[in-house]
Design an enzyme around this catalytic site. Structure first.
Site, PDB file in Angstrom:
ATOM      1  N   HIS A 230      62.220  -6.119 -76.642  1.00 26.45           N
ATOM      2  CA  HIS A 230      63.174  -5.030 -76.791  1.00 26.45           C
ATOM      3  C   HIS A 230      62.771  -4.181 -77.978  1.00 26.45           C
ATOM      4  CE1 HIS A 230      67.007  -2.926 -77.208  1.00 26.45           C
ATOM      5  NE2 HIS A 230      67.199  -3.256 -75.949  1.00 26.45           N
TER       6      HIS A 230
ATOM      7  N   ASP B  12      68.330  -8.089 -69.308  1.00 27.15           N
ATOM      8  CA  ASP B  12      67.904  -8.010 -67.916  1.00 27.15           C
ATOM      9  C   ASP B  12      67.263  -9.292 -67.391  1.00 27.15           C
ATOM     10  OD1 ASP B  12      68.745  -5.420 -67.471  1.00 27.15           O
ATOM     11  OD2 ASP B  12      66.992  -4.601 -68.453  1.00 27.15           O
TER      12      ASP B  12
HETATM   13  N1  CMC Z   1      55.410  -8.972 -72.157  1.00 25.66           N
HETATM   14  C1  CMC Z   1      54.247  -9.080 -72.830  1.00 25.66           C
HETATM   15  N2  CMC Z   1      53.988  -8.404 -73.955  1.00 25.66           N
HETATM   16  C2  CMC Z   1      54.920  -7.588 -74.431  1.00 25.66           C
HETATM   17  C3  CMC Z   1      56.161  -7.423 -73.786  1.00 25.66           C
HETATM   18  C4  CMC Z   1      56.394  -8.159 -72.619  1.00 25.66           C
HETATM   19  N3  CMC Z   1      57.553  -8.043 -71.949  1.00 25.66           N
HETATM   20  N4  CMC Z   1      56.909  -6.539 -74.471  1.00 25.66           N
HETATM   21  C5  CMC Z   1      56.174  -6.155 -75.518  1.00 25.66           C
HETATM   22  N5  CMC Z   1      54.964  -6.792 -75.501  1.00 25.66           N
HETATM   23  C6  CMC Z   1      53.903  -6.666 -76.506  1.00 25.66           C
HETATM   24  C7  CMC Z   1      53.144  -5.369 -76.330  1.00 25.66           C
HETATM   25  O1  CMC Z   1      52.016  -5.525 -75.496  1.00 25.66           O
HETATM   26  C8  CMC Z   1      52.767  -5.043 -77.756  1.00 25.66           C
HETATM   27  O2  CMC Z   1      51.645  -5.816 -78.106  1.00 25.66           O
HETATM   28  P1  CMC Z   1      50.552  -5.226 -79.171  1.00 25.66           P
HETATM   29  O3  CMC Z   1      51.299  -5.010 -80.443  1.00 25.66           O
HETATM   30  O4  CMC Z   1      49.553  -6.329 -79.264  1.00 25.66           O
HETATM   31  O5  CMC Z   1      50.033  -3.971 -78.569  1.00 25.66           O
HETATM   32  C9  CMC Z   1      53.944  -5.551 -78.578  1.00 25.66           C
HETATM   33  O6  CMC Z   1      54.537  -6.596 -77.781  1.00 25.66           O
HETATM   34  C10 CMC Z   1      54.995  -4.491 -78.873  1.00 25.66           C
HETATM   35  O7  CMC Z   1      55.337  -3.861 -77.649  1.00 25.66           O
HETATM   36  P2  CMC Z   1      55.720  -2.328 -77.521  1.00 25.66           P
HETATM   37  O8  CMC Z   1      55.564  -1.910 -76.100  1.00 25.66           O
HETATM   38  O9  CMC Z   1      54.988  -1.542 -78.555  1.00 25.66           O
HETATM   39  O10 CMC Z   1      57.239  -2.400 -77.940  1.00 25.66           O
HETATM   40  P3  CMC Z   1      58.334  -1.334 -77.584  1.00 25.66           P
HETATM   41  O11 CMC Z   1      59.411  -1.516 -78.580  1.00 25.66           O
HETATM   42  O12 CMC Z   1      57.743   0.031 -77.458  1.00 25.66           O
HETATM   43  O13 CMC Z   1      58.797  -1.765 -76.104  1.00 25.66           O
HETATM   44  C11 CMC Z   1      60.010  -2.680 -74.299  1.00 25.66           C
HETATM   45  C12 CMC Z   1      59.986  -2.399 -75.805  1.00 25.66           C
HETATM   46  C13 CMC Z   1      61.400  -3.149 -73.885  1.00 25.66           C
HETATM   47  C14 CMC Z   1      59.723  -1.379 -73.519  1.00 25.66           C
HETATM   48  C15 CMC Z   1      58.941  -3.752 -73.977  1.00 25.66           C
HETATM   49  O14 CMC Z   1      59.225  -4.942 -74.683  1.00 25.66           O
HETATM   50  C16 CMC Z   1      58.817  -4.035 -72.490  1.00 25.66           C
HETATM   51  O15 CMC Z   1      58.090  -3.290 -71.787  1.00 25.66           O
HETATM   52  N6  CMC Z   1      59.527  -5.086 -71.953  1.00 25.66           N
HETATM   53  C17 CMC Z   1      59.543  -5.363 -70.552  1.00 25.66           C
HETATM   54  C18 CMC Z   1      60.532  -4.405 -69.870  1.00 25.66           C
HETATM   55  C19 CMC Z   1      61.975  -4.794 -70.147  1.00 25.66           C
HETATM   56  O16 CMC Z   1      62.364  -5.946 -70.057  1.00 25.66           O
HETATM   57  N7  CMC Z   1      62.806  -3.767 -70.437  1.00 25.66           N
HETATM   58  C20 CMC Z   1      64.240  -3.947 -70.630  1.00 25.66           C
HETATM   59  C21 CMC Z   1      64.694  -3.618 -72.001  1.00 25.66           C
HETATM   60  S1  CMC Z   1      66.396  -4.140 -72.295  1.00 25.66           S
HETATM   61  C22 CMC Z   1      67.360  -3.208 -71.242  1.00 25.66           C
HETATM   62  C23 CMC Z   1      67.295  -1.751 -71.477  1.00 25.66           C
HETATM   63  O17 CMC Z   1      67.253  -1.288 -72.610  1.00 25.66           O
HETATM   64  O18 CMC Z   1      67.336  -1.022 -70.491  1.00 25.66           O
END
Ligand code: CMC
Length: 427
Positions: free
Chosen positions: A305, A362
């Protein structure tokens, strides 16, 4: 104001006020930065930017805290109802008994849709995604309810807010009914907000529908968990759309469009699809390895998140609710076992621990919604239904904020500098 931030740029020093909220990080007020220095700030994804002041929702991502007007989400999910939370978000305080009854009556009396809207549905293909239908139908509400689109009139704003909250279950249920080829059901004013939605979704005109109180309570709780979540992508979209003075129905349609994406509201659908794809506990390590592989775009859906770097407090309630519903319905689902084991293995893996990736709301919601009988394509529509409360509350707050301006981010331009046009034959 507690402090001053000092910035030195191009040889001159500037002071910027630091503002403090009730709780949470201070913010540096950089509104005069460009006028004074000619520089912008660079913050893609707004990871360090407060876009507004708000009294609605507070999140402490490190501690896993979520408060609505000061009340903890676990407390509200345990003791409150979705209607009460909706009132709280719209009106500052929890309602007294009479106020709640009045609010429930008002919402109940707005649940019907203009009859012409039923024909609107017939323009969609039967296999249309419910979110596609919801974007269209909610945007179209502004064509039907002209008497509540003057955003400068507080009464019209409140009527539009009530209409949106009230009509969203009808719109979502009709999207479902359309996809399965069953007749639309009119709302039943004798039922609760959530009971009425269940009946409009799963009932048929040929027989009476009995609302199961366990399911009703569980779904109401799921709605509470999704009611608001600070300045997330879809809420910021609603605020940005609203900042131009667009009508409330158009703004909420914009929020629905943003929510649809798999990184936001679409994650519940993606999470359940992923759990089904994993299928059995023995295949979990393979998927964890894929999630960790930088060359594989696969991510564990329902994990991680932007704000929570700890367990999402909504996931805690959600996991408990799955157990309660399964026990009451005397059912089980192997997919829940896969989810529990996946959580356990991921949370003991250094990759997820170091990056502070925990289950989010989720991760478990799909398991429970599917047990209730919703197809995966409806999951995000249910999220949109519940989040409408937060969207309209945030939209109202924005309209009445004296600091509000049209949202207009700036950029760091990396394209070519000015050059002379070359006629096509000479390129
Ligand atoms: N699985 C594997 N690796 C992950 C995941 C995951 N679900 N989420 C983040 N990472 C890794 C990512 O690859 C990155 O690694 P590195 O620093 O080595 O490049 C690191 O963790 C940070 O990720 P980010 O994408 O820079 O973080 P963010 O804050 O931009 O993204 C997020 C947050 C929710 C988009 C992301 O965690 C994600 O894509 N999760 C899966 C989708 C999900 O479950 N979304 C629902 C969010 S809660 C409900 C809502 O708000 O709608």
């Amino acid at each position: 104001m507690t402090d001053t931030a000092k910035l030195s740029i191009a040889g001159s020093d500037h002071d910027y006020p630091v503002m403090s909220g009730t709780v949470g990080p201070d913010v540096v007020d950089i509104r005069k930065l460009y006028a004074q220095t000619g520089a912008f700030t660079y913050d893609p994804g707004f990871t360090s930017t407060a876009s507004c002041q708000s009294k609605l929702t507070y999140i402490d991502g490190d501690e896993g805290v979520l408060l609505h007007r000061g009340y903890a989400i676990g407390d509200l999910a345990e003791n409150s109802t979705f209607m009460e939370v909706a009132y709280l978000l719209l009106n500052d305080e929890l309602p007294k008994k009479g106020e709640l009854e009045q609010f429930e009556t008002t919402i109940t009396r707005h649940t019907m849709l203009h009859e012409q809207l039923a024909m609107f549905y017939r323009g969609f293909r039967r296999d249309a995604h419910p979110m596609a239908i919801m974007c269209g139908v909610v945007g179209a509400l502004s064509a039907f309810y002209h008497d509540s689109t003057d955003i400068h009139d507080p009464t019209q704003r409140m009527i539009a807010s009530h209409r949106l909250i009230a009509k969203m279950p009808t719109i979502a249920a009709m999207a479902y009914k359309y996809s399965v080829g069953q007749p639309f059901l009119y709302p039943d004013n004798s039922l609760s907000y959530t009971g009425n939605f269940l009946r409009m979704t799963f009932g048929v005109p040929a027989e009476a529908y009995e609302v199961d109180p366990v399911i009703e309570k569980a779904l109401d709780r799921i709605f509470i968990l999704h009611a608001d979540h600070e300045q997330n992508a879809s809420t910021s979209t609603v605020r940005l759309a609203g900042s131009s003075g667009a009508n409330p129905f158009a703004c909420i349609a914009a929020g629905i469009a943003c929510l649809w994406g798999p990184a936001h509201g679409g994650a519940n659908e993606a999470a359940l699809n992923m759990l089904h794809e994993i299928g059995t506990v023995d295949r979990i390590p393979e998927f964890i390895a894929r999630a960790k592989d930088k060359n594989d775009p696969f991510r564990l859906m329902g994990f991680g998140h932007r704000v929570y770097k700890n367990y999402d407090p909504r996931a805690t309630v959600m996991q408990k609710t799955v157990r309660e519903v399964f026990a009451a319905m005397k059912v089980s689902d192997p997919v829940f076992d896969v989810a529990l084991k996946l959580e356990e293995l991921a949370l003991s893996d250094p990759y997820f621990v170091e990056k502070k990736l925990f289950p989010n709301v989720d991760f478990y919601s799909g398991v429970i919604l599917s047990a209730i009988g919703f197809p995966t394509s409806m999951f995000t529509a249910l999220f949109a239904l519940a989040r409408t409360v937060g969207w309209v509350a945030q939209w109202n707050e924005m309209i009445t904020d004296p600091d509000q301006k049209i949202g207009r981010p700036r950029q760091l331009y990396n394209g070519p500098a000015e050059r002379t046009y070359v006629p096509v034959g000479q390129r």
